[in-house]
Every structure is written in C-alpha cells, then in structure tokens.
Write a protein that holds these residues in place. Structure first.
Motif, PDB file in Angstrom:
ATOM      1  N   PHE A  49       0.682  -1.288  -0.013  1.00 57.56           N
ATOM      2  CA  PHE A  49       0.092   0.049   0.049  1.00 57.56           C
ATOM      3  C   PHE A  49       1.127   1.352   0.099  1.00 57.56           C
ATOM      4  CE2 PHE A  49      -4.506   1.062   1.349  1.00 57.56           C
ATOM      5  CZ  PHE A  49      -4.928   0.013   0.868  1.00 57.56           C
ATOM      6  N   PHE A  50       0.529   2.253  -0.730  1.00 59.09           N
ATOM      7  CA  PHE A  50       1.286   3.618  -0.738  1.00 59.09           C
ATOM      8  C   PHE A  50       0.442   4.842  -0.749  1.00 59.09           C
ATOM      9  CE2 PHE A  50       1.448   2.957  -5.025  1.00 59.09           C
ATOM     10  CZ  PHE A  50       1.505   4.081  -5.505  1.00 59.09           C
ATOM     11  N   ASN A  51       0.725   5.809  -0.341  1.00 58.45           N
ATOM     12  CA  ASN A  51       0.004   7.008  -0.266  1.00 58.45           C
ATOM     13  C   ASN A  51       0.583   7.853  -1.467  1.00 58.45           C
ATOM     14  OD1 ASN A  51      -1.117   9.615  -0.130  1.00 58.45           O
ATOM     15  ND2 ASN A  51      -1.233   9.344   2.221  1.00 58.45           N
ATOM     16  N   VAL A  52       0.007   8.127  -2.597  1.00 54.35           N
ATOM     17  CA  VAL A  52       0.639   8.707  -3.753  1.00 54.35           C
ATOM     18  C   VAL A  52       0.837  10.324  -3.421  1.00 54.35           C
ATOM     19  CG1 VAL A  52      -1.449   9.346  -4.898  1.00 54.35           C
ATOM     20  CG2 VAL A  52       0.409   8.821  -6.317  1.00 54.35           C
ATOM     21  N   THR A  53       0.168  10.768  -2.503  1.00 57.12           N
ATOM     22  CA  THR A  53       0.378  12.281  -2.162  1.00 57.12           C
ATOM     23  C   THR A  53       1.842  12.283  -1.242  1.00 57.12           C
ATOM     24  OG1 THR A  53      -0.469  12.094  -0.103  1.00 57.12           O
ATOM     25  CG2 THR A  53      -1.781  12.912  -1.968  1.00 57.12           C
ATOM     26  N   LYS A  54       2.396  11.161  -0.958  1.00 61.52           N
ATOM     27  CA  LYS A  54       3.740  11.150  -0.178  1.00 61.52           C
ATOM     28  C   LYS A  54       4.846  10.419  -0.753  1.00 61.52           C
ATOM     29  CE  LYS A  54       1.452  11.671   4.234  1.00 61.52           C
ATOM     30  NZ  LYS A  54       1.199  11.266   5.551  1.00 61.52           N
ATOM     31  N   THR A  55       4.373   9.323  -1.570  1.00 58.46           N
ATOM     32  CA  THR A  55       5.278   8.652  -2.205  1.00 58.46           C
ATOM     33  C   THR A  55       4.951   8.626  -3.713  1.00 58.46           C
ATOM     34  OG1 THR A  55       5.201   6.956  -0.246  1.00 58.46           O
ATOM     35  CG2 THR A  55       6.018   6.058  -2.379  1.00 58.46           C
ATOM     36  N   PRO A  56       6.165   9.142  -4.549  1.00 60.06           N
ATOM     37  CA  PRO A  56       5.590   9.461  -6.026  1.00 60.06           C
ATOM     38  C   PRO A  56       5.557   7.882  -6.467  1.00 60.06           C
ATOM     39  CG  PRO A  56       7.782  10.163  -5.455  1.00 60.06           C
ATOM     40  CD  PRO A  56       7.185   9.847  -4.169  1.00 60.06           C
TER      41      PRO A  56
END
Length: 103
Positions: A49-56
């Motif tokens: 899982f990743f947060n696209v606002t924090k991890t490009p």
C-alpha cells in the motif's frame, strides 16, 4: 500527486474544505497501510500500500483503464428495469424501495 480531489470532483468545496478532504484521505491511506496488528490478528501492515501524495509513482509506472465488468453492471443485469419512481428496486424477499419516492 499533490492532493486528493474531492469525491466525484465536487466543485462546491472551498479551498479549506478541499485541503481537509485531501488530508483526511491521506490519513485513511496511511492508517490502512499501517493496519492495527496490535488490535487485530488479521490486520497486519500492508507494505504494498502507498499514499501517492507522499510517495511518488515510479518513473516506469503505467496507467491502465479498468476493463472488467464491475458490480453495478452485474447487479443491473440481474434485476428487472424500473419504470416508475415508486416501484421496488428488487423482487420481494429482498425488497428495497426507491428512496426518492419514500415508498
């Protein structure tokens, strides 16, 4: 991605509401990624899982349209069409009525 858009691309959020929505969505993703393994045995962290606002996204990331038939289309094909506002949306036994009509 700098921020999350409002749901359904709503245009009636002011700047403060848009930022609050984006912050809330970002926190939801961070919480989902972390899970709650100390509370639930089945809620382990989700490393993919990743947060696209924090991890490009990776430079070689590819976008792809969803091509599978989703649930709503399947559900529509399994029920008779509705012609009047007050007609139940499903057959008896699992009857749900049209909320707009109050029936």
């Amino acid at each position: 991605m700098p921020s999350f858009d409002p749901p359904g691309f709503l245009q009636d959020f002011n700047q403060q509401q848009q930022e609050a929505w984006s912050d809330w969505m970002s926190q939801q993703l961070d919480d989902a990624k972390a899970g709650q393994p100390d509370v639930y045995d089945f809620d382990a962290p989700r490393p993919r899982f990743f947060n696209v606002t924090k991890t490009p996204l990776a430079a070689d990331a590819v976008e792809k349209d969803i091509s599978w038939t989703a649930f709503p289309r399947w559900w529509q094909s399994m029920r008779p069409p509705t012609k009047s506002v007050g007609r139940p949306l499903m057959e008896a036994g699992t009857c749900r009525t049209n909320i707009a009509s109050g029936v």
